[in-house]
Design a protein around this motif. Sequence first.
Motif: not given
Lengths: 267, 272
Positions: A49-56, A70-72, A77-85
């Motif tokens: 969840r930390a990798c996805l920015g769901l846990a800060r 942490g800075g997103l 953040l949405a752009s990074l999440r698009r790169r993660i399945g």
Amino acid sequence: MTRAAVEVRSLVVRAGHRWMLDIEHLRVDLGSVVALMGPNGAGKTTLLRACLGLARPARGSCTVLGVDVGGLHGPGLASLRRRIGYVPQLLPVRSELPLTVREVAAIGRTAHAGLFHALTGEDWRVVNGWLERLELTALADRAFSQVSGGEQRKAIIARAMAQDPELLLLDEPTANLDLGWRERIVDTVQSLHTQTRISVLLVCHELEVLPPACRKVILLEGGRVSASGSPETVFTTARVSQLYGAGLRAVHEGGRHAVVPGGSAHD
Amino acid sequence: MIDLVFWAPVMTGGALAGASSGVLGTFIVGMRIPFLGVCVAHAALAGAVFGGLAGLEGQQLLLPALAGAVLTALALGLLNPQRAHLDDNTVLSFLFSATMGLAFLGIGLYAIMGRSDNDVRSLLWGSLNFCRWRDVRLMLAASTALAIYVVLFFKELRAILFSRADAEASGIRATAVWTGFLILTAATLTVNFQTVGGLMIYSLICNPAAAAFQLTRGCGPVLALAAVFGAASGLGGFLIAAGTDLPSGAVIVLVSSALLGVAAMIGHRGRR
């Protein structure tokens, strides 16, 4: 040095006054398959969840695909999440869910297409391609809620892969599956990595779930990394006894691993 | 024989309320938050009650009703259930009880102040038989806005319907899209609510969508069938009521319930 898919430094994640993670350093190399193991409550899902920015993070950094999560916020953040399945541990299984297996897989193309744009023919080609590779074509038009648990897991993996991700986060992808389905999911992860060289961070409880491509295990206990290395060096018989009780030993053969009865802490 | 020209706005209003509630119901029932309908309806009622206490009357009550419903929708949309560690239905229960408490407190104040509360009480039960073209135009505007929103954000809403948390995790702007949808839900339910009432809204949200789930699959087909079932409940219920001299609201609820019962039987046979 190889680039990192995930790199964590001095990361502390809290939930209220309780800390969930306190990791000095953790690294997943780009293109590798790494397993994150440990007892319940060790912080494995929190790390995903930390990798996805769901846990800060309360402090420290979690860098994913070269970006400090942490800075997103918002679009970054949405752009990074698009790169993660991401394949979550719990699947939304409701009898009222009207989506077909194909529609569930198509969710993976939704963020790519962007707001105000319908999915294109190319998006559907990608979706159908993953359904075919994961042997789900025959089930594509069936209701997601009416296929088996294993087929639902594969549909969620198809959804994650349809995102065309650079990193795959799998949270207990074999939970509640029988032995046959467990093996099929392990084969799926192995062949995904062989075909695409995607970086995989796999959370699991059992050594049997590690695919042969997994050459690194990170053991979390109480939110901290207690061991890290190849499955053979981390899961010695002494550690297996310490973790799961005496009379058990680890077997490592042909790239697969298992815990079986019949060992002692002195082996 | 009923006077079709005289009753045309009532029939159109009933069909529109049913169709738009059926569309909303696909998401509301699909996400297992059926309380959303009554929660928003009671928030609208609370807004109308306090609007009435402030001196507004008749059609003017729509504005505070809309404000109450939209504020509740915003609270629901912007609250992140994962961060709050609360289930959606727990948040809905809290908002429902708070808005219901406010509404009945306000109704109590009418008595204390010696004023008539007929205008706001009629909102609770609705008054389909008094639906006029002016009401139909409002319902049509809200339903059209809802339909455009659903078409524009169909793929995002489909992902949120599956799982809002997963949609957010895959890079979809789920909070923004869901909040926008809830605001339109509030607007649609508020204009429907003054015609069909807070209690009938609940059955028109739940029954047509649940019936559609029994008979077809795929988000688009379910949305279309739920809208058809909703419209059929509203229109069919009114026609049966007019032909038998029974109360139209009760018959509409019973027709939508019967549709669900028949669909469940057909769906069960189809799955065997």
